[in-house]
Structure formats: C-alpha cells, structure tokens
Design an enzyme around this catalytic site. Structure first.
Site, PDB file in Angstrom:
ATOM      1  N   LYS A  36     -15.467  33.961  21.321  1.00 32.99           N
ATOM      2  CA  LYS A  36     -16.352  34.081  20.155  1.00 32.99           C
ATOM      3  C   LYS A  36     -16.552  32.709  19.507  1.00 32.99           C
ATOM      4  O   LYS A  36     -15.784  31.768  19.781  1.00 32.99           O
ATOM      5  CB  LYS A  36     -15.724  35.054  19.154  1.00 32.99           C
ATOM      6  CG  LYS A  36     -14.377  34.613  18.609  1.00 32.99           C
ATOM      7  CD  LYS A  36     -13.640  35.750  17.919  1.00 32.99           C
ATOM      8  CE  LYS A  36     -12.302  35.276  17.379  1.00 32.99           C
ATOM      9  NZ  LYS A  36     -11.475  36.401  16.885  1.00 32.99           N
ATOM     10  N   TYR A 256     -17.461   7.053  -2.463  1.00 33.87           N
ATOM     11  CA  TYR A 256     -17.917   7.873  -3.599  1.00 33.87           C
ATOM     12  C   TYR A 256     -16.788   8.110  -4.593  1.00 33.87           C
ATOM     13  O   TYR A 256     -15.636   8.344  -4.207  1.00 33.87           O
ATOM     14  CB  TYR A 256     -18.370   9.246  -3.094  1.00 33.87           C
ATOM     15  CG  TYR A 256     -19.736   9.268  -2.453  1.00 33.87           C
ATOM     16  CD1 TYR A 256     -20.866   8.800  -3.135  1.00 33.87           C
ATOM     17  CD2 TYR A 256     -19.902   9.788  -1.177  1.00 33.87           C
ATOM     18  CE1 TYR A 256     -22.116   8.848  -2.544  1.00 33.87           C
ATOM     19  CE2 TYR A 256     -21.159   9.843  -0.585  1.00 33.87           C
ATOM     20  CZ  TYR A 256     -22.264   9.367  -1.274  1.00 33.87           C
ATOM     21  OH  TYR A 256     -23.492   9.424  -0.694  1.00 33.87           O
TER      22      TYR A 256
HETATM   23  C1  LIG Z   1     -10.185  36.331  17.387  1.00 36.46           C
HETATM   24  C2  LIG Z   1      -9.484  37.504  17.928  1.00 36.46           C
HETATM   25  C3  LIG Z   1      -8.556  37.350  18.969  1.00 36.46           C
HETATM   26  C4  LIG Z   1      -8.053  35.997  19.449  1.00 36.46           C
HETATM   27  O1  LIG Z   1      -7.102  35.528  18.504  1.00 36.46           O
HETATM   28  P1  LIG Z   1      -6.281  34.148  18.710  1.00 36.46           P
HETATM   29  O2  LIG Z   1      -5.321  34.132  17.575  1.00 36.46           O
HETATM   30  O3  LIG Z   1      -7.284  33.049  18.616  1.00 36.46           O
HETATM   31  O4  LIG Z   1      -5.636  34.213  20.033  1.00 36.46           O
HETATM   32  C5  LIG Z   1      -8.052  38.500  19.575  1.00 36.46           C
HETATM   33  N1  LIG Z   1      -8.428  39.733  19.129  1.00 36.46           N
HETATM   34  C6  LIG Z   1      -9.293  39.905  18.095  1.00 36.46           C
HETATM   35  C7  LIG Z   1      -9.628  41.288  17.660  1.00 36.46           C
HETATM   36  C8  LIG Z   1      -9.830  38.799  17.454  1.00 36.46           C
HETATM   37  O5  LIG Z   1     -10.666  38.971  16.434  1.00 36.46           O
END
Ligand SMILES: *Cc1c(COP(=O)(O)O)cnc(C)c1O
Length: 386
Positions: A36, A256
């Site tokens: 994702k 800044y």
């Molecule tokens: C993002 C996510 C993962 C992966 O999690 P990590 O901590 O990055 O390994 C797995 N399952 C779900 C439902 C997630 O939202």
C-alpha cells in the site's frame, strides 16, 4: 544524475533478502507483501515485480485505485484491498480482479448484491478498534449462511494493535480472540485462510503465523519494533546535493526565523532537500523533535562525517553545520546522505518526532529515483536512463 538535486536509491536486492528472512521466520505460512501507499513510498511497480519474482503470490493495497495500478503490473496474483468496499465501488474492484477485505455486513451485502465476482476476505476486529467486524457479526455469519451465499470467503483476517511491543498484553488477548473467531467460523468457510500478523506480529512466534503473514515495513528495511534492533537490511538511501558552502561570522544567523546563531565562525552547507522532499520541518535545529531528553534536530552524513542541521528546514533546502569537518571536505556539488548506511530511516523518524514508517511514505516525488538489484543498476526499472 548531474541535474538531480536529490537522489533516492532503492535496493531491490535488499527487499528480496528481507522477504527471504521473513519466509524463514514464518516457515510454513504463506508470506504475502503489503505494498500500500506506493510500497511505503518506494515505488509499487519495481517492488511488487521483484517480490513476485521471489515467489510472492498475494499482495495487499489500501484501496481500489492502488489495486488497479498493481493489477496492470501483475496479471497474476491475488490482490486484497485493505480499506474494504466503498459504497458503489464493487464494479471498479471487479474490473481489476481485486478482492475486497470486507469490514462490515453492509460491505458484505454489497459485494454479494454485485454478484461477488471475486473471492473476498472478512476483516474482524480483535481489539484494535479500527476496521473490522466484531463477535456479534461473527455469530450472525456462523448462524445465517444466506449472509455469505454466493461469496467465496478466501481469507479471514485481523490486525494487531501492539505488535511492536512483544510484551504488551494486548497481543495475547488478540491472539485468543482470533482463535475463538476461527473456531466459530472456519467450519463454515473451509477454504478461508487465516491471517493475523504484520511485520511485528511475525516475530511474536509461530502461534501468530496462521496460514498467511502480512509484512510491510520490514520488507522496506524499517524497524517494526519499538526500542530494540531489527534484523532487516536497509533498502533506501536518500541523498541531497550540496548547493553551496558558506562562511558565517560569529553571531550571524542561518535560515528562516534567524533561530540558529553561529557561536564562532562557522561553515554551513546548503542542501537541496527540504520538507517537500520528506525531510521533515521537525528536523530543524530549533524545533523539538522526538529524541527523548536529547537534543532536537536532524543530522546528515557528509564529507566523511556527521553534521547537524542548522536552523529551520525550509521547503526545498536545509542547512547543515559542517564546521567540525576538515576544511575542503565538503564542496559544492557533493551529495549529503539524509538516509542510508550511516543514518537509518528509523533514526530520522526518531529525530523528526515520528516513525520510520512516516519517513518512508513521505519521501517526496522530486527525487531522481534509481533502483539497484544486488549492487547493480536495475536495467528493467531504470529504463537505461541511470
Ligand atoms: C499496513 C498493514 C500491514 C503491514 O504492517 P507493517 O507493520 O508495515 O508490517 C498489515 N496488515 C494490515 C491490515 C495493515 O493495514
């Protein structure tokens, strides 16, 4: 390369090595990949292609748009959409042969009404109170087969809230609830695999592996644990060009807000990276970052040594105090390491008051991106333009 202000190098060989390490740890379970958010900012295409070549068969994305991009790259393979089914979105999911992770009876009913064109996952909440159905819905599903008639349930999943802390009591509670759910539901869904663990959960032991594990950040070299080291290979190097090196007189300020003042004559390197590149403004020297009890502010590796950020990080530039490095060690045109072998993504996260996860997903679009495979330029991913 000479025209690039920033260069982001993604080591796909390291992604593959991290995948192999997780396979050993979770031996017996299928190891999927969570890609994702553009594979946590590293580029979904190159990452997913490499993982598919390593034998990964199941991928998780957040929404149907990400899923559609991924499907264009991977005609084979199961793609699950974690955020579930939005109202009216069954058609776009089906078009790309995506599998929704259904988080309510309403989503399930919509998928069913749309003809349930592909298998789906059922998402249960076991203690995180984010997405997912509860015990009442599980009971309804067990008692009333019409609720899932025509739907192939291929996966039953839940998600751990505290897997970064091995000793947290929530882990055991969630494991217990997940097992109870499976006992109730698996007789009704004999084809459904079970999945509980993200990166951190995988290291809680074999009890947490079930049929499939879902690593994300560990594949990308980030630390899934809080307060202890991790075994994963770093994947990302981010470098920023030195635009100028200037002398600053004692008492003069930099940047800044004029918040950083030279105590004595100082040498300052002006770097071509700022918060638009994901070099967070909270890495400024005068804003409290995340390091508990320590100094605030980021640092970079440059000219053979570490140099602290001087003053405020701005949109396109940041300054580093290189006074402690030998004169001439840092020159216009050099590259400074923002993330890499000397400064882990987790250190940057800590200094910025956040996590490695957020640093990765915030890497900006301006970097020139290079993919390397086992030490060599990736011809497939760089299109010969490296
Ligand atoms: C993002 C996510 C993962 C992966 O999690 P990590 O901590 O990055 O390994 C797995 N399952 C779900 C439902 C997630 O939202």
């Amino acid at each position: 390369m000479a025209a690039a202000g920033g260069i982001l190098t993604v080591d796909l060989g390291a992604v593959a090595a991290n995948y192999a390490l997780i396979r050993r740890e979770a031996a017996g379970a299928e190891v999927s990949a969570v890609v994702k958010a553009d594979a946590y900012g590293l580029g979904m295409g190159p990452v997913a292609r490499r993982l598919a070549a390593e034998g990964c068969r199941t991928f998780f994305v957040a929404d149907a748009r990400e899923g559609t991009s991924l499907r264009a790259l991977l005609p084979q393979g199961d793609i699950y959409v974690l955020n579930g089914l939005f109202p009216g979105a069954a058609a776009p999911l089906a078009q790309a042969a995506l599998r929704p992770v259904l988080a309510s009876l309403a989503e399930l009913a919509e998928w069913q009404a749309a003809g349930a064109p592909f298998p789906a996952a059922l998402h249960f909440d076991t203690g995180m109170n984010r997405l997912g159905m509860g015990e009442a819905e599980a009971e309804a599903l067990a008692q009333d087969p019409s609720l899932t008639a025509g739907v192939e349930v291929s996966l039953i999943l839940s998600h751990l809230a505290c897997s970064d802390e091995a000793a947290h009591p929530r882990n055991g509670e969630q494991l217990h609830r997940f097992r109870a759910l499976l006992t109730r539901l698996q007789p009704h869904f004999p084809k459904a695999k079970a999945s509980l663990s993200n990166s951190g959960g995988i290291f809680l032991g074999p009890d947490y592996h079930f049929d499939m594990v879902r690593p994300g950040v560990s594949l990308y070299g980030g630390n899934p644990f809080t307060g202890r080291p991790h075994p994963f290979r770093p994947v990302v190097t981010a470098q920023a060009r030195v635009l100028a090196v200037r002398e600053v007189a004692p008492g003069d300020s930099v940047g800044y807000g004029a918040t950083w003042k030279a105590a004595r004559k100082a040498r300052i390197a002006v770097l071509a990276a700022g918060y638009a590149d994901g070099f967070f403004r909270s890495l400024s020297s005068d804003l409290p970052g995340g390091i508990s009890g320590g100094e605030s502010g980021g640092r970079v590796y440059i000219g053979g040594g570490m140099a602290p950020v001087a003053g405020r990080v701005s949109m396109d530039m940041a300054m580093a105090d290189v006074s402690n490095l030998p004169e001439g060690a840092v020159k216009r045109g050099d590259m400074a390491e923002l993330i890499g072998p000397h400064i882990s993504v987790d250190e940057v996260g800590l200094r910025a008051g956040t996590l490695g996860y957020e640093i990765l997903t915030a890497l900006g679009a301006r970097y020139m991106r290079r993919y390397i495979e086992d030490g060599k330029e990736s011809a497939a991913e760089n299109g010969g333009e490296a």
